[in-house]
Design a protein around this motif. Structure first.
Motif, PDB file in Angstrom:
ATOM      1  N   THR A 269      15.639  30.511  44.295  1.00 21.55           N
ATOM      2  CA  THR A 269      16.796  31.053  43.595  1.00 21.55           C
ATOM      3  C   THR A 269      18.000  31.134  44.530  1.00 21.55           C
ATOM      4  OG1 THR A 269      15.352  32.349  42.174  1.00 21.55           O
ATOM      5  CG2 THR A 269      17.642  33.030  42.273  1.00 21.55           C
ATOM      6  N   GLU A 275      24.729  28.508  40.690  1.00 20.08           N
ATOM      7  CA  GLU A 275      23.753  29.382  40.048  1.00 20.08           C
ATOM      8  C   GLU A 275      23.967  30.831  40.479  1.00 20.08           C
ATOM      9  OE1 GLU A 275      19.917  27.895  40.976  1.00 20.08           O
ATOM     10  OE2 GLU A 275      20.145  26.052  39.793  1.00 20.08           O
ATOM     11  N   ASP A 279      24.785  34.143  38.054  1.00 15.37           N
ATOM     12  CA  ASP A 279      24.057  35.410  38.089  1.00 15.37           C
ATOM     13  C   ASP A 279      24.990  36.592  38.325  1.00 15.37           C
ATOM     14  OD1 ASP A 279      21.599  34.369  37.530  1.00 15.37           O
ATOM     15  OD2 ASP A 279      20.907  34.292  39.600  1.00 15.37           O
TER      16      ASP A 279
END
Length: 326
Positions: A269, A275, A279
């Motif tokens: 992650t 990404e 988030d």
């Protein structure tokens, strides 16, 4: 090769059955095609164009010449040959079914599996395992058609394939089937009830219990078992659906009374800055709803579970004392 047999082979996509040939040609013509090396028998009554054996696309790395002929053609051709052998009396099953369902590709050398009725009279062949089932019929509800091939239901296939899968593949295959919404933990549990003597049954049942509780990854299962249950922990809701404007998000672990969302970040992650930005925006939107997002990395959860547990309890205690934003 005889032109009529060649036409039958072409029409069959490289395969032909003995029955089809003998409808229009004498047995001697079929035997001659085999002696000349133009046809090769894959299974009793099932023949293949010899040019398709040891095709470079069949396996990687190539199979050994001593391997059974069924292992020396492409997986798709081998499955078609197995179905031709059972002649409508069976369906692809076990590990082969998982391949057809797109959950795990069978590696070279792993035999094909097929289910048939117990009184079918069919038996195992090199590179083909025939499973005889009571009260089985190769039609719904026992069998579905997927990618043009009859295949056993996914819940049943996952259960009977469980002890055959390498240990490293077991949990991930079941988790992926549930995450991709191909089946549900409840359906797999129902199928498990029909196989009472399954090897490592307890391990599969434990995994299904955690999936039914909402866990959707090995990391979440680790957290469920070692960190986020027990004294002081609330009854977290897992994979809680929350609408944020025109967007829907799912919360890994949600303590509703405290309005705390615990997110478990996997090992890969945030390797992508984009990404990470997504988030952060998601967490900000949740904050406008009064939901505090707390993220724990894969490394911290695995290597410092006691610290993660203490921090989680402290955060929850603080939130209980503070006024909640409605």
């Amino acid at each position: 090769m005889d032109s009529v047999i060649q036409a039958l082979v072409d029409r069959g996509g490289g395969l032909v059955t003995r029955e089809d040939v003998l409808r229009c040609r004498p047995r001697s013509t079929l035997e001659s095609a085999c002696r000349s090396g133009r046809l090769l028998r894959l299974l009793p009554g099932v023949y293949v164009d010899a040019a398709l054996v040891d095709n470079p696309q069949s396996t990687s790395p190539p199979t050994q010449p001593t391997a059974p002929p069924l292992a020396r053609v492409t997986p798709a051709l081998a499955r078609r040959a197995a179905l031709a052998y059972v002649d409508g009396r069976g369906a692809l099953s076990h590990l082969t079914a998982l391949d057809v369902w797109g959950l795990r590709r069978q590696p070279p050398g792993e035999p094909l599996h097929i289910d048939v009725p117990i009184a079918s009279g069919l038996r195992d062949r090199p590179h083909l395992l025939v499973h005889h089932r009571r009260c089985f019929a190769p039609q719904p509800p026992h069998v579905l058609v997927r990618n043009g091939a009859p295949v056993t239901r996914l819940d049943r296939s996952l259960v009977v394939a469980w002890p055959l899968l390498p240990a490293v593949d077991r949990a991930g295959t079941v988790i992926r089937a549930v995450n991709d919404r191909l089946t549900t933990p409840e359906r797999i549990v129902a199928a498990l009830e029909g196989v009472p003597r399954l090897t490592d049954r307890a391990a599969l049942r434990g995994l299904l219990d955690r999936l039914a509780a909402g866990c959707r990854s090995p990391l979440e299962i680790w957290g469920h078992d070692r960190v986020f249950t027990g004294p002081g922990m609330p009854a977290f809701r897992r994979q809680t659906r929350v609408r944020l404007g025109d967007r829907v998000v799912y919360l890994d672990l949600y303590a509703e009374a405290e309005q705390v969302n615990i997110e478990l970040d996997g090992a890969t992650t945030h390797g992508n800055p984009r990404e990470r930005e997504i988030d952060l925006r998601r967490d900000a939107l949740l904050a406008t709803r009064g939901i505090l997002v707390v993220r724990f990395t894969h490394r911290r959860l695995l290597h410092h579970p006691d610290d993660v547990r203490r921090e989680t309890l402290a955060i929850l205690a603080t939130r209980r004392q503070a006024p909640m934003i409605s």
